[in-house]
Enzyme design. Structure first.
Site, mmCIF file in Angstrom:
data_model
loop_
_atom_site.group_PDB
_atom_site.id
_atom_site.type_symbol
_atom_site.label_atom_id
_atom_site.label_comp_id
_atom_site.label_asym_id
_atom_site.label_seq_id
_atom_site.Cartn_x
_atom_site.Cartn_y
_atom_site.Cartn_z
ATOM 1 N N CYS A 251 -1.642 -0.125 9.257
ATOM 2 C CA CYS A 251 -0.922 -1.382 8.992
ATOM 3 C C CYS A 251 0.523 -1.300 9.450
ATOM 4 O O CYS A 251 1.428 -1.274 8.626
ATOM 5 C CB CYS A 251 -0.905 -1.659 7.502
ATOM 6 S SG CYS A 251 -2.483 -2.077 6.847
ATOM 7 N N CYS B 155 -8.009 1.291 0.834
ATOM 8 C CA CYS B 155 -7.180 0.624 1.839
ATOM 9 C C CYS B 155 -7.105 -0.868 1.499
ATOM 10 O O CYS B 155 -8.111 -1.481 1.146
ATOM 11 C CB CYS B 155 -7.833 0.838 3.196
ATOM 12 S SG CYS B 155 -7.262 -0.265 4.466
ATOM 13 N N GLU C 195 -24.559 -7.791 27.611
ATOM 14 C CA GLU C 195 -23.874 -6.840 26.734
ATOM 15 C C GLU C 195 -24.321 -5.435 27.115
ATOM 16 O O GLU C 195 -25.492 -5.224 27.416
ATOM 17 C CB GLU C 195 -24.248 -7.185 25.271
ATOM 18 C CG GLU C 195 -24.109 -6.094 24.254
ATOM 19 C CD GLU C 195 -22.674 -5.633 24.028
ATOM 20 O OE1 GLU C 195 -21.760 -6.470 23.948
ATOM 21 O OE2 GLU C 195 -22.477 -4.411 23.938
ATOM 22 N N CYS D 41 0.845 -1.192 0.000
ATOM 23 C CA CYS D 41 0.000 0.000 0.000
ATOM 24 C C CYS D 41 0.876 1.236 0.000
ATOM 25 O O CYS D 41 1.771 1.363 0.838
ATOM 26 C CB CYS D 41 -0.882 -0.013 1.245
ATOM 27 S SG CYS D 41 -1.815 1.499 1.450
ATOM 28 N N ASP E 177 -15.613 -12.173 26.656
ATOM 29 C CA ASP E 177 -14.961 -11.634 25.455
ATOM 30 C C ASP E 177 -14.936 -10.111 25.572
ATOM 31 O O ASP E 177 -15.616 -9.411 24.830
ATOM 32 C CB ASP E 177 -15.757 -12.076 24.210
ATOM 33 C CG ASP E 177 -15.102 -11.625 22.906
ATOM 34 O OD1 ASP E 177 -13.990 -11.070 22.954
ATOM 35 O OD2 ASP E 177 -15.722 -11.831 21.848
ATOM 36 N N TYR F 102 -20.226 -10.060 27.641
ATOM 37 C CA TYR F 102 -19.738 -9.185 26.550
ATOM 38 C C TYR F 102 -20.137 -9.839 25.207
ATOM 39 O O TYR F 102 -19.301 -10.116 24.367
ATOM 40 C CB TYR F 102 -18.214 -8.999 26.594
ATOM 41 C CG TYR F 102 -17.652 -8.595 27.936
ATOM 42 C CD1 TYR F 102 -17.448 -7.257 28.240
ATOM 43 C CD2 TYR F 102 -17.318 -9.550 28.894
ATOM 44 C CE1 TYR F 102 -16.925 -6.878 29.475
ATOM 45 C CE2 TYR F 102 -16.803 -9.188 30.128
ATOM 46 C CZ TYR F 102 -16.602 -7.859 30.414
ATOM 47 O OH TYR F 102 -16.080 -7.503 31.626
ATOM 48 N N GLN G 295 -17.497 -8.663 14.689
ATOM 49 C CA GLN G 295 -16.074 -8.893 14.402
ATOM 50 C C GLN G 295 -15.748 -8.430 12.980
ATOM 51 O O GLN G 295 -16.531 -8.686 12.066
ATOM 52 C CB GLN G 295 -15.748 -10.378 14.543
ATOM 53 C CG GLN G 295 -15.969 -10.949 15.943
ATOM 54 C CD GLN G 295 -14.863 -10.569 16.930
ATOM 55 O OE1 GLN G 295 -13.860 -9.962 16.572
ATOM 56 N NE2 GLN G 295 -15.065 -10.921 18.185
ATOM 57 N N CYS H 5 -8.652 -9.625 23.196
ATOM 58 C CA CYS H 5 -7.974 -8.912 22.098
ATOM 59 C C CYS H 5 -6.798 -8.125 22.624
ATOM 60 O O CYS H 5 -6.250 -7.280 21.911
ATOM 61 C CB CYS H 5 -8.962 -8.028 21.348
ATOM 62 S SG CYS H 5 -9.833 -6.881 22.414
HETATM 63 N N1 SAH Z 1 -18.526 -11.589 21.741
HETATM 64 C C1 SAH Z 1 -18.955 -10.570 20.821
HETATM 65 C C2 SAH Z 1 -18.526 -9.159 21.208
HETATM 66 C C3 SAH Z 1 -17.103 -8.960 21.625
HETATM 67 S S1 SAH Z 1 -16.530 -7.284 21.666
HETATM 68 C C4 SAH Z 1 -18.478 -10.894 19.426
HETATM 69 O O1 SAH Z 1 -17.625 -11.756 19.222
HETATM 70 O O2 SAH Z 1 -18.981 -10.282 18.466
HETATM 71 C C5 SAH Z 1 -16.822 -6.780 23.289
HETATM 72 C C6 SAH Z 1 -18.251 -6.374 23.574
HETATM 73 O O3 SAH Z 1 -18.314 -6.005 24.934
HETATM 74 C C7 SAH Z 1 -18.771 -5.189 22.775
HETATM 75 O O4 SAH Z 1 -19.985 -5.545 22.158
HETATM 76 C C8 SAH Z 1 -18.997 -4.110 23.841
HETATM 77 O O5 SAH Z 1 -20.095 -3.280 23.551
HETATM 78 C C9 SAH Z 1 -19.238 -4.924 25.074
HETATM 79 N N2 SAH Z 1 -18.941 -4.320 26.383
HETATM 80 C C10 SAH Z 1 -18.033 -3.381 26.687
HETATM 81 N N3 SAH Z 1 -18.021 -3.155 28.012
HETATM 82 C C11 SAH Z 1 -18.928 -3.999 28.569
HETATM 83 C C12 SAH Z 1 -19.362 -4.242 29.906
HETATM 84 N N4 SAH Z 1 -18.840 -3.587 30.927
HETATM 85 N N5 SAH Z 1 -20.306 -5.177 30.116
HETATM 86 C C13 SAH Z 1 -20.844 -5.858 29.068
HETATM 87 N N6 SAH Z 1 -20.484 -5.652 27.790
HETATM 88 C C14 SAH Z 1 -19.526 -4.735 27.529
#
Ligand code: SAH
Length: 464
Positions: free
Chosen positions: A86, A169, A342, A77, A394, A321, A292, A421
């Site tokens: 990147c 991109c 969530e 790029c 997550d 989450y 994702q 992550c």
């Molecule tokens: N497991 C899902 C989302 C993961 S990303 C997937 O794979 O798509 C993390 C998520 O946590 C996001 O959607 C975000 O909005 C949420 N989040 C952030 N802080 C949080 C909290 N304190 N309690 C619950 N969810 C939360």
């Protein structure tokens, strides 16, 4: 020479790059003095200029690569250097995967004190470009080389708010360029000003483009410092002619600061969401819901998370989450009951709708902070929490709240599956869970973000 050789701004030095920081700067040492060098790769010898000296270390920028790393490949790029996205693009893909594994291992050791935890080889992509299904392009007025001003969309240069114009991109879809061109051309024709964060004037802040890679559907959401865009009907009509354009909407964000989206979504064309498929499940995704960004690797990641959960059909599972319920619904087919939590209310509306869409009746979703809803002991008033057999978390980069981890320990699930992550917060949280009686069995990294230094992992913990 002494161990603390102080360097001055604009000093030039030659240095060998031994490692990367987690944000992708090269690390080198000169007489015990550490340099963090921009635009340098592990294995490079570079001539670098000091940009920000401190007492025991300094930030620097590579001026010239005097001996290239054997892992150096040319960047594909033309914007790879300026645009902070990147930071690994010039590093061969095999070397990126090797570094990611080692980085996870070292971080778990340094921050978590885990000496012998098995970190598996990173599961990488066959074609590690054009994988993203989403991009958020800031819009700004920039000065061209000839001194005129021009409206542009692109990305901010690393750690700045300086816009690097990027229309194609290499991590995103080729079709984004056409969408950006239509919107920028409309802005010129209707004299619509981009938002100016220095004085809060102007209208258009960001353009969000999200695609269902499997469904072929496209969502465009224009984030504005107002409630309408002049000539919006004709802009929507033009965008609507693009194949797959399912949803055009506006998002109102009048607040200064770095948060991209405001609360209010105004639909302009179609419903304010798109659908996409992961595995054999279909998901509705709203602009503000998390989804994702690398769907091909998401299937790999979720496969690993489900395998780690080890379900037999009889379990009660918490998916904390949970976003729009992507992991929850997959788990629901192998479990007795799944409870998803969530914080974004719109994502929970999507999750409930997604359960219906897929005919899944044993997944229940609750909007709120995981640390509040789980810690207080009920999802619904008057209904105490069932004891979970498996808890999946997550969280975003900052990891889990300490109170939540303490409560999970008290609930004593047989397994905890930690999807992360950020290896640093993973290491911190694994230490807490490990001290609380859980044994991390292994960590499986999955490359969700090729060409960048980000690493995603799945870790299985069992009760010891
Ligand atoms: N497991 C899902 C989302 C993961 S990303 C997937 O794979 O798509 C993390 C998520 O946590 C996001 O959607 C975000 O909005 C949420 N989040 C952030 N802080 C949080 C909290 N304190 N309690 C619950 N969810 C939360």
């Amino acid at each position: 020479m002494s161990g603390d050789r102080q360097m001055k701004k604009n000093d030039i030095t030659e240095v060998y790059i031994e490692d990367f920081t987690k944000t992708g700067e090269g690390i080198g040492h000169i007489d015990g003095y550490t340099l963090f060098v921009k635009d340098a790769l592990i294995g490079d010898r570079v001539r670098a200029v000091i940009t920000r000296p401190k007492k025991h270390y300094a930030y620097a920028k590579a001026l010239e690569i005097t001996e290239p790393s054997p892992d150096r490949t040319g960047a594909l790029c033309p914007c790879a250097r300026q645009c902070g996205g990147c930071n690994f693009q010039e590093y061969s893909y095999e070397a990126q995967l090797r570094w990611k594994r080692r980085h996870v291992e070292q971080t778990l050791r340094k921050i978590g004190g885990f000496e012998n935890l098995e970190v598996r080889d990173v599961l990488g992509m066959e074609k590690p470009f054009r994988y993203r299904n989403k991009a958020q392009y800031p819009v700004a007025e920039i000065r061209t080389k000839s001194g005129e001003t021009e409206i542009a969309a692109g990305f901010y240069a690393g750690h700045t708010h300086y816009l690097v114009p990027v229309r194609d991109c290499l991590l995103t879809d080729r079709g984004d360029e056409e969408i950006l061109d239509i919107i920028l051309e409309h802005m010129r024709r209707f004299h619509v000003k981009p938002y100016d964060e220095t004085d809060g004037s102007g209208l258009v802040r960001h353009i969000l483009i999200r695609r269902g890679k499997r469904s072929g559907q496209i969502l465009v959401c224009i984030i504005i410092n107002g409630r309408n865009v002049p000539g919006m009907a004709s802009l929507a009509e033009k965008l609507g002619q693009i194949e797959g354009m399912t949803s055009v909407s506006l998002n109102v964000n009048r607040k200064p600061g770095n948060v991209i989206m405001g609360d209010e979504i105004i639909p302009v064309l179609g419903d304010p969401w798109i659908s996409d498929q992961l595995g054999d499940l279909t998901f509705r995704i709203s602009p503000k819901s998390f989804y994702q960004v690398n769907p091909e690797q998401t299937e790999v990641l979720y496969g690993e998370a489900c395998r780690a959960a080890g379900l037999t059909g009889r379990e009660t599972v918490f998916d904390l989450y949970c976003g729009i319920g992507t992991i929850s619904l997959r788990l629901a087919r192998e479990a007795a009951e799944v409870y998803g939590v969530e914080i974004v209310p719109q994502a929970i509306q999507d999750a409930k709708q997604n359960a219906r869409l897929n005919g899944i009746g044993n997944a229940h979703f609750y909007a709120g902070a995981a640390e509040e809803l789980v810690v207080r002991g009920y999802f619904e008033e008057g209904v105490p929490l069932k004891k979970p057999d498996v808890v999946v978390v997550d969280p975003p980069r900052k990891g889990c709240d300490g109170k939540l981890l303490d409560t999970i320990l008290k609930l004593e699930p047989r397994r905890i599956v930690y999807v992360s992550c950020d290896p640093a917060t993973l290491a911190r949280d694994l230490r807490i869970l490990s001290d609380g009686g859980y044994r991390p069995e292994y960590v499986q990294p999955v490359d969700m973000f090729p060409q960048t230094s980000h690493v995603e992992t799945v870790c299985l913990l069992t009760h010891s």
